[in-house]
Write an enzyme that holds these catalytic residues in place. Structure first.
Site, mmCIF file in Angstrom:
data_model
loop_
_atom_site.group_PDB
_atom_site.id
_atom_site.type_symbol
_atom_site.label_atom_id
_atom_site.label_comp_id
_atom_site.label_asym_id
_atom_site.label_seq_id
_atom_site.Cartn_x
_atom_site.Cartn_y
_atom_site.Cartn_z
ATOM 1 C CG HIS A 12 -0.408 -0.117 2.546
ATOM 2 N ND1 HIS A 12 -1.078 -0.741 3.582
ATOM 3 C CD2 HIS A 12 0.759 0.324 3.082
ATOM 4 C CE1 HIS A 12 -0.353 -0.672 4.688
ATOM 5 N NE2 HIS A 12 0.763 -0.016 4.411
ATOM 6 C CG HIS A 59 0.864 4.562 7.300
ATOM 7 N ND1 HIS A 59 -0.267 4.012 6.715
ATOM 8 C CD2 HIS A 59 1.889 3.745 6.965
ATOM 9 C CE1 HIS A 59 0.070 2.916 6.052
ATOM 10 N NE2 HIS A 59 1.369 2.728 6.190
ATOM 11 C CG HIS A 193 8.763 -0.884 2.881
ATOM 12 N ND1 HIS A 193 8.018 -1.975 3.270
ATOM 13 C CD2 HIS A 193 8.098 0.201 3.355
ATOM 14 C CE1 HIS A 193 6.944 -1.576 3.938
ATOM 15 N NE2 HIS A 193 6.979 -0.254 4.013
ATOM 16 C CD GLU A 240 3.633 -1.379 6.294
ATOM 17 O OE1 GLU A 240 3.504 -0.181 6.600
ATOM 18 O OE2 GLU A 240 3.699 -1.769 5.106
#
Length: 281
Positions: A12, A59, A193, A240
């Site tokens: 996402h 977030h 990431h 995540e």
């Protein structure tokens, strides 16, 4: 009865939303990534859901450092789009399914999952970017949505085992709902990431591919992967991926792999995407 008919996993990345909103999906940089979702757009149009349970992380857009629930569920009729610093994305409001969401929240709490029940919630790119990837730019989203935010931002975060168990409980709860609904469950975020520090830009595609293999074929073992391994091998944001375990737990023991896609890079991240269906379908 209601039934979960598919699971969708996807990254996402916030820059993906910007590429959609600014009409840049066919730019040289972005086109290879968006091409990987063309099959998915056609598939989901041919295999629609009445409701999508979307597992994502906020977030620090709606929640913040003061309040960050471990597991939460939005039970409202609609969910507005977060202002993440540049104004809300120019996309449709997300419509909820309050009846199923209320049933799920109650069932999960009785199964000893301490869900935070949200009568009001604005949703950020963690939920809206996956919608854009799967549905493009419609005037109205073609499915109702139940948001399920998970804390993967602040320590302590839930274990993979707890996430996988939550998925199993969601499956049971959906099947106990007195209504004929086709339900999809989405696990979002990842893959490898890191967005800050000395390792910013870290991507580990072989690890990502192995994770996808294990998610499909050996989730019972994968659920015990420690958070430290996610951080070391997949970067500080790689954790995540525990949200994908919720999706996988909701599909049952065996699954069919309908579609798989990986792309590197997309805004210094590794994009991963799966469509899975329960084997008994």
């Amino acid at each position: 009865m209601a039934k979960i008919t598919a699971g969708i996993a996807t990254s996402h990345v916030p820059a993906v939303g910007h590429a959609v909103d600014s009409g840049r999906t066919q730019d040289d940089y972005w086109k290879p990534m968006f091409d990987g979702y063309e099959f998915s757009k056609k598939w989901i149009a041919e295999n629609p859901a009445d409701v999508a349970i979307i597992v994502y992380n906020d977030h620090a857009s709606y929640f913040g450092m003061d309040i960050m629930p471990t597991f939460a569920m939005g039970i409202a009729e609609k969910f507005n789009i977060c202002d993440e610093g540049y104004g809300p994305r120019p996309i449709p409001v997300v419509e909820g399914h309050a009846e199923l969401a209320t049933h799920l929240a109650a069932s999960l709490i009785l199964d000893d999952f301490d869900m935070t029940v949200l009568n009001k919630l604005d949703v950020d790119h963690g939920l809206t970017v996956p919608l854009s990837l799967m549905y493009g730019t419609p005037d109205k989203w073609p499915t109702k949505v139940i948001p399920l935010p998970v804390n993967v931002v602040m320590n302590p975060q839930p274990s993979g085992e707890r996430c996988f168990s939550l998925g199993k409980a969601i499956k049971d709860a959906v099947e106990q709902f007195d209504g004929d609904l086709k339900v999809h469950i989405w696990g979002t975020g990842g893959m490898s990431h890191q967005i800050q520090g000395a390792r910013a830009g870290l991507i580990n595609l072989p690890w990502d591919i192995q994770f996808m293999d294990d998610l499909i074929n050996d989730p019972e073992t994968l659920q015990y992967k420690p958070h430290l391994e996610y951080m070391v091998e997949a970067g500080s944001e790689g954790v995540e991926l525990i949200m994908w375990l919720i999706m996988r737990g909701a599909l049952g023991d065996k699954v069919n792999e309908v579609h798989r896609f990986n792309h590197v890079p997309a805004s210094n991240t590794s994009v991963g995407h799966l469509i899975l269906t329960p084997k008994d379908n």
